[in-house]
Design an enzyme around this catalytic site. Structure first.
Site, PDB file in Angstrom:
ATOM      1  N   GLU A 150       6.429   1.177   5.514  1.00 15.54           N
ATOM      2  CA  GLU A 150       5.284   0.915   4.634  1.00 15.54           C
ATOM      3  C   GLU A 150       5.238  -0.589   4.366  1.00 15.54           C
ATOM      4  O   GLU A 150       6.285  -1.252   4.294  1.00 15.54           O
ATOM      5  CB  GLU A 150       5.483   1.742   3.357  1.00 15.54           C
ATOM      6  CG  GLU A 150       4.504   1.533   2.241  1.00 15.54           C
ATOM      7  CD  GLU A 150       3.089   2.014   2.503  1.00 15.54           C
ATOM      8  OE1 GLU A 150       2.455   1.490   3.439  1.00 15.54           O
ATOM      9  OE2 GLU A 150       2.605   2.869   1.737  1.00 15.54           O
ATOM     10  N   ASP A 151       4.063  -1.143   4.225  1.00 15.35           N
ATOM     11  CA  ASP A 151       3.954  -2.563   3.949  1.00 15.35           C
ATOM     12  C   ASP A 151       4.348  -2.884   2.515  1.00 15.35           C
ATOM     13  O   ASP A 151       5.226  -3.687   2.253  1.00 15.35           O
ATOM     14  CB  ASP A 151       2.526  -3.076   4.256  1.00 15.35           C
ATOM     15  CG  ASP A 151       1.441  -2.227   3.599  1.00 15.35           C
ATOM     16  OD1 ASP A 151       1.764  -1.217   2.923  1.00 15.35           O
ATOM     17  OD2 ASP A 151       0.246  -2.552   3.766  1.00 15.35           O
TER      18      ASP A 151
ATOM     19  N   ASP B 202       3.165   0.119  -4.366  1.00 16.54           N
ATOM     20  CA  ASP B 202       2.640  -0.258  -5.681  1.00 16.54           C
ATOM     21  C   ASP B 202       2.839   0.930  -6.621  1.00 16.54           C
ATOM     22  O   ASP B 202       3.880   1.073  -7.247  1.00 16.54           O
ATOM     23  CB  ASP B 202       1.177  -0.662  -5.516  1.00 16.54           C
ATOM     24  CG  ASP B 202       0.546  -1.146  -6.804  1.00 16.54           C
ATOM     25  OD1 ASP B 202       1.230  -1.191  -7.836  1.00 16.54           O
ATOM     26  OD2 ASP B 202      -0.656  -1.485  -6.796  1.00 16.54           O
TER      27      ASP B 202
ATOM     28  N   PHE C 207      -1.271  -9.186  -6.938  1.00 18.16           N
ATOM     29  CA  PHE C 207      -1.880  -8.755  -5.685  1.00 18.16           C
ATOM     30  C   PHE C 207      -1.617  -9.812  -4.627  1.00 18.16           C
ATOM     31  O   PHE C 207      -1.911 -10.984  -4.824  1.00 18.16           O
ATOM     32  CB  PHE C 207      -3.384  -8.523  -5.849  1.00 18.16           C
ATOM     33  CG  PHE C 207      -3.943  -7.700  -4.720  1.00 18.16           C
ATOM     34  CD1 PHE C 207      -3.880  -6.310  -4.757  1.00 18.16           C
ATOM     35  CD2 PHE C 207      -4.490  -8.312  -3.601  1.00 18.16           C
ATOM     36  CE1 PHE C 207      -4.337  -5.551  -3.698  1.00 18.16           C
ATOM     37  CE2 PHE C 207      -4.966  -7.562  -2.544  1.00 18.16           C
ATOM     38  CZ  PHE C 207      -4.889  -6.179  -2.592  1.00 18.16           C
TER      39      PHE C 207
ATOM     40  N   ARG D  56      -5.202 -10.801   6.653  1.00 16.60           N
ATOM     41  CA  ARG D  56      -4.042 -10.166   7.317  1.00 16.60           C
ATOM     42  C   ARG D  56      -3.322 -11.150   8.233  1.00 16.60           C
ATOM     43  O   ARG D  56      -2.144 -11.020   8.492  1.00 16.60           O
ATOM     44  CB  ARG D  56      -4.500  -8.974   8.172  1.00 16.60           C
ATOM     45  CG  ARG D  56      -5.042  -7.799   7.380  1.00 16.60           C
ATOM     46  CD  ARG D  56      -5.124  -6.573   8.272  1.00 16.60           C
ATOM     47  NE  ARG D  56      -5.973  -5.528   7.728  1.00 16.60           N
ATOM     48  CZ  ARG D  56      -5.568  -4.615   6.856  1.00 16.60           C
ATOM     49  NH1 ARG D  56      -4.331  -4.624   6.398  1.00 16.60           N
ATOM     50  NH2 ARG D  56      -6.399  -3.685   6.427  1.00 16.60           N
TER      51      ARG D  56
HETATM   52  P1  IMP Z   1       0.265   2.629  -3.674  1.00 20.39           P
HETATM   53  O1  IMP Z   1      -0.202   3.922  -3.090  1.00 20.39           O
HETATM   54  O2  IMP Z   1      -0.334   2.368  -5.031  1.00 20.39           O
HETATM   55  O3  IMP Z   1       1.767   2.489  -3.678  1.00 20.39           O
HETATM   56  O4  IMP Z   1      -0.334   1.467  -2.786  1.00 20.39           O
HETATM   57  C1  IMP Z   1       0.153   1.237  -1.511  1.00 20.39           C
HETATM   58  C2  IMP Z   1      -0.919   0.701  -0.602  1.00 20.39           C
HETATM   59  O5  IMP Z   1      -1.880  -0.074  -1.318  1.00 20.39           O
HETATM   60  C3  IMP Z   1      -0.292  -0.225   0.400  1.00 20.39           C
HETATM   61  O6  IMP Z   1       0.032   0.448   1.597  1.00 20.39           O
HETATM   62  C4  IMP Z   1      -1.359  -1.273   0.598  1.00 20.39           C
HETATM   63  O7  IMP Z   1      -2.247  -0.859   1.614  1.00 20.39           O
HETATM   64  C5  IMP Z   1      -2.112  -1.308  -0.701  1.00 20.39           C
HETATM   65  N1  IMP Z   1      -1.640  -2.361  -1.606  1.00 20.39           N
HETATM   66  C6  IMP Z   1      -0.963  -2.231  -2.772  1.00 20.39           C
HETATM   67  N2  IMP Z   1      -0.713  -3.405  -3.339  1.00 20.39           N
HETATM   68  C7  IMP Z   1      -1.221  -4.331  -2.503  1.00 20.39           C
HETATM   69  C8  IMP Z   1      -1.252  -5.774  -2.525  1.00 20.39           C
HETATM   70  O8  IMP Z   1      -0.745  -6.464  -3.422  1.00 20.39           O
HETATM   71  N3  IMP Z   1      -1.874  -6.354  -1.453  1.00 20.39           N
HETATM   72  C9  IMP Z   1      -2.425  -5.673  -0.426  1.00 20.39           C
HETATM   73  N4  IMP Z   1      -2.410  -4.331  -0.377  1.00 20.39           N
HETATM   74  C10 IMP Z   1      -1.819  -3.672  -1.394  1.00 20.39           C
END
Ligand code: IMP
Length: 192
Positions: free
Chosen positions: A115-116, A119, A168, A181
């Protein structure tokens, strides 16, 4: 690894110096850390094979660098999923859509989910449950970045590149509305 406090300090200074889009993690720091992660993963999977599953699109550059830091003696397969939870804003919509599933079977395999950025953990927990339902032999999770402040769906991570405050960020595969990106480093996007 830099501590969360160190990132907080760096974040504050970066915003003062260059409000808008300032570097949080440099290209060199990313490369060094990804190499270290590759070494750890190579040790853990020594003598086994590995099925890497990347969550697109944000992880594509990280995956490309990570797998090139895994010992070539370890057979590595790659597959991808595309999921979305964000739309075009900077906060999760709270809904997860699986837009593209993996192509191959994961049954009996050592799956490494990549996973990148984590959050809320919503994306990861949903993808993890889905992959577990495919009966892999093992499932570990690697994330380039973990945000420390907003884990409504806590999922234990086996390998983490960087822990950052709740800001962010863009670059190195991460986007805002599909932009940025291609930056080599990770930058903070100031909401203002
Ligand atoms: P989560 O489901 O809230 O954990 O969010 C995860 C996904 O949201 C990641 O795979 C990203 O695609 C996107 N995301 C969350 N935070 C960021 C950020 O700071 N920058 C860019 N993408 C983010």
């Amino acid at each position: 690894m830099l501590s969360n406090e160190a990132f907080q300090v760096r974040y504050t200074i970066a915003l003062m110096q260059n409000p808008g889009k300032s570097v949080l993690i440099s290209e060199q720091e990313i490369q060094r850390r990804v190499a270290e992660m590759g070494v750890r993963i190579s040790e853990d999977y020594k003598g086994q094979s590995l099925s890497v599953v990347g969550v697109l699109k944000g992880s594509f550059i990280f995956i490309a660098d990570l797998i090139r830091n895994i010992d070539p003696a370890i057979p590595v397969e790659i597959d991808f999923m595309t999921v979305s939870s964000y739309g075009s804003g900077t906060r999760s919509s709270g809904e997860l859509r699986i837009e593209r599933d993996v192509e191959g079977s994961l049954e009996g395999k050592n799956v490494l989910l990549v996973e990148d950025i984590v959050d809320s953990g919503l994306t990861l927990s949903a993808v993890k449950d889905l992959l577990l339902s495919r009966n892999p032999q093992s499932l570990r999770i690697v994330a380039l970045i973990e945000k420390e402040t907003n884990r409504r769906h806590p999922v234990p991570l086996d390998y983490v590149g960087f822990r950052i405050p709740d800001v962010f960020v863009v670059g190195y595969g991460l986007d805002l509305a599909q932009h940025y990106r291609n930056l080599k480093e990770i930058r903070i996007l100031d909401a203002g």
